[in-house]
Each structure stands twice: as C-alpha cells, then as structure tokens.
Design an enzyme around this catalytic site. Structure first.
Site, mmCIF file in Angstrom:
data_model
loop_
_atom_site.group_PDB
_atom_site.id
_atom_site.type_symbol
_atom_site.label_atom_id
_atom_site.label_comp_id
_atom_site.label_asym_id
_atom_site.label_seq_id
_atom_site.Cartn_x
_atom_site.Cartn_y
_atom_site.Cartn_z
ATOM 1 N N LYS A 1 2.294 3.883 -11.406
ATOM 2 C CA LYS A 1 1.198 2.956 -11.174
ATOM 3 C C LYS A 1 0.991 2.032 -12.385
ATOM 4 O O LYS A 1 0.602 0.868 -12.219
ATOM 5 C CB LYS A 1 -0.081 3.716 -10.836
ATOM 6 C CG LYS A 1 -0.021 4.438 -9.488
ATOM 7 C CD LYS A 1 0.258 3.460 -8.333
ATOM 8 C CE LYS A 1 0.201 4.136 -6.976
ATOM 9 N NZ LYS A 1 0.403 3.198 -5.852
ATOM 10 N N ASN B 1 0.804 -1.221 0.000
ATOM 11 C CA ASN B 1 0.000 0.000 0.000
ATOM 12 C C ASN B 1 0.840 1.276 0.000
ATOM 13 O O ASN B 1 0.381 2.309 -0.486
ATOM 14 C CB ASN B 1 -0.908 -0.001 1.240
ATOM 15 C CG ASN B 1 -1.609 1.311 1.459
ATOM 16 O OD1 ASN B 1 -2.529 1.671 0.741
ATOM 17 N ND2 ASN B 1 -1.171 2.053 2.475
ATOM 18 N N TYR C 1 3.819 9.989 -11.254
ATOM 19 C CA TYR C 1 2.879 9.174 -10.486
ATOM 20 C C TYR C 1 2.115 8.201 -11.384
ATOM 21 O O TYR C 1 2.044 7.001 -11.103
ATOM 22 C CB TYR C 1 1.896 10.056 -9.723
ATOM 23 C CG TYR C 1 0.929 9.240 -8.885
ATOM 24 C CD1 TYR C 1 1.335 8.668 -7.684
ATOM 25 C CD2 TYR C 1 -0.379 9.021 -9.319
ATOM 26 C CE1 TYR C 1 0.461 7.904 -6.923
ATOM 27 C CE2 TYR C 1 -1.261 8.258 -8.570
ATOM 28 C CZ TYR C 1 -0.839 7.707 -7.376
ATOM 29 O OH TYR C 1 -1.704 6.931 -6.633
#
Length: 241
Positions: free
Chosen positions: A168, A87, A164
């Site tokens: 991902k 996470n 970012y």
C-alpha cells in the site's frame, strides 16, 4: 442519470460492491469489475434489482490479456471512462513477522495490490483521456502511511505486516507518479484510505461499515475540477504519506 461511466475493480463484494451501489445511486453507469464473472453477474443483478445501472465486467488485474479485453469492451460500448477505481486487493499471508514472510507471498501481494493498479490504469488511460474530465482513485490503506506507521502514538504503529503494508505504501507512490504525469490534463489521481472496515478481508473485525468506507472513495471519485490531485485521504481528511 449522469451519462458517466465508472469502473471498479474487485467490486463483487464488500467495499467495492458498496462503492458500486453508492455511485449507482448518484446516477452513474457502473462497470462492476470481477475476476470471477459469475460472481460479478450475481452481484450486478442484485444492484440492478435496486434500480441501478450496473453491468458486470470480467477483469483480472493480474492478467494482461484480461485487462486488454476489458478495456476493449469499454471502448466498444462507451468510448470513454469517467471514473476508474482501483479497488482489487489481497492481504496475503498474515499475521506473520516480517522476517518470516516469504518473498513468494510478498510477490503475489504486489501482483494484485501494486502491479494490478498500474496495469489497469495504463490500459484505461486512453479512455479516461477521452472523457471531458476523469478521476482515478487508488484504494490504499492507512497501513500504507509511513507517517502513521512510524508514529508510536498512532493506532497503526503496532501493525507490522511487511507484504501488505509495503504494497500500500508502494501504491501511494504509484498514485503520486500518475498524478504528476497527468497534472496538466483533466484527470485527477488520488488515494483513498477506507479505514479499518468489517469485511472478509479481515474476518469482519473492522470497526467501520462498508457504507462508511465507500463514502470516502465516492467523494474522491466524484471530485470536480477544483478538487485535489495527488493526495491521500481518509474520508475527507488528508493522510500523511
């Protein structure tokens, strides 16, 4: 109690913290991973006060020694790991145009968002294999979906953040790689999109609650043998890569 153990990285606040709470309420022993152990202890104590079996665990996903020490602690105390939730993540410097985002900033994002989950998964794989069956969840983002980002009709189309978003997307590829390697084992590997959630991460501008975000992660984390492997989900709906 389930006699099963879950580890969540970056769990001392926000989505990770709520995920710990929800798994704890399901009877799991939760190792609340935190880079800052004092913050981890404070967060764990608050959940213990709710009657949950939560234990703080010092783990910095950018530090090999920290990860090795955490894995050794789990090995000594539990001997196995039933759930791993990667996470921990950082947004990097934003908003900034892709042409203006420095490589050093992008590299720092990748250290946490991509290399961190790889390091942690590799280190804890022996413990996951020691469980009767296990689940690995990579906490990704809808901003990592190339299908969504390239669709002018999608709400994320205009969010063009180089570091970012691409981190991902890379994490999604990491998910597929581990899922393929472990396909013949009792370990499932999937990615979760928690959605645009109100957290410190985005200055609490998100429209979703941490409870909603955590629910989709917990669903993947508690899949049985009939569940999917190597897929990307928002809540319980599959997201295009």
């Amino acid at each position: 109690m389930t006699n099963k153990t879950a580890l969540i990285t970056g769990a001392n606040k926000s989505i990770g913290y709520e995920t710990a709470r929800q798994l704890g309420k399901l009877g799991y022993r939760v190792l609340l991973g935190a880079r800052d152990l004092e913050r981890g202890r404070s967060a764990a104590q608050a959940l213990v006060a709710e009657g949950l079996d939560i234990r703080p665990l010092s783990i910095d996903v950018t530090d090999e020694a920290s990860i090795r020490d955490a894995a050794a602690w789990v090995s000594d105390h539990d001997g196995k790991l039933d759930i791993l939730i990667n996470n921990a993540g950082i947004p990097g410097r934003q908003p900034v145009a892709p042409s203006e985002q420095g490589v050093d900033d992008i590299r720092a994002i990748y250290e946490t968002n991509v290399f961190g989950p790889i390091r942690v998964t590799q280190a804890f794989l022996p413990l996951l294999k020691a469980a009767e069956r296990a689940n690995i969840v990579m906490v990704s983002s809808g901003l990592g979906s190339l299908g969504w980002l390239s669709d002018p009709a999608n709400m994320f189309f205009g969010v063009n953040i180089l570091g970012y978003n691409s981190s991902k997307t890379a994490l999604n590829a990491v998910t597929v790689a581990f899922a393929k390697e472990l396909a013949d084992t009792a370990i499932k590997v999937n990615a979760a999109d928690p959605g645009y959630t109100a957290t410190d991460f985005n200055g609490h501008t998100g429209y979703r609650t941490v409870e909603q975000a955590a629910a989709g992660i917990v669903w993947l984390a508690t899949l049985d043998a009939s569940g999917p492997n190597g897929a990307f989900y928002f809540e319980q709906t599959q997201v295009p890569w």
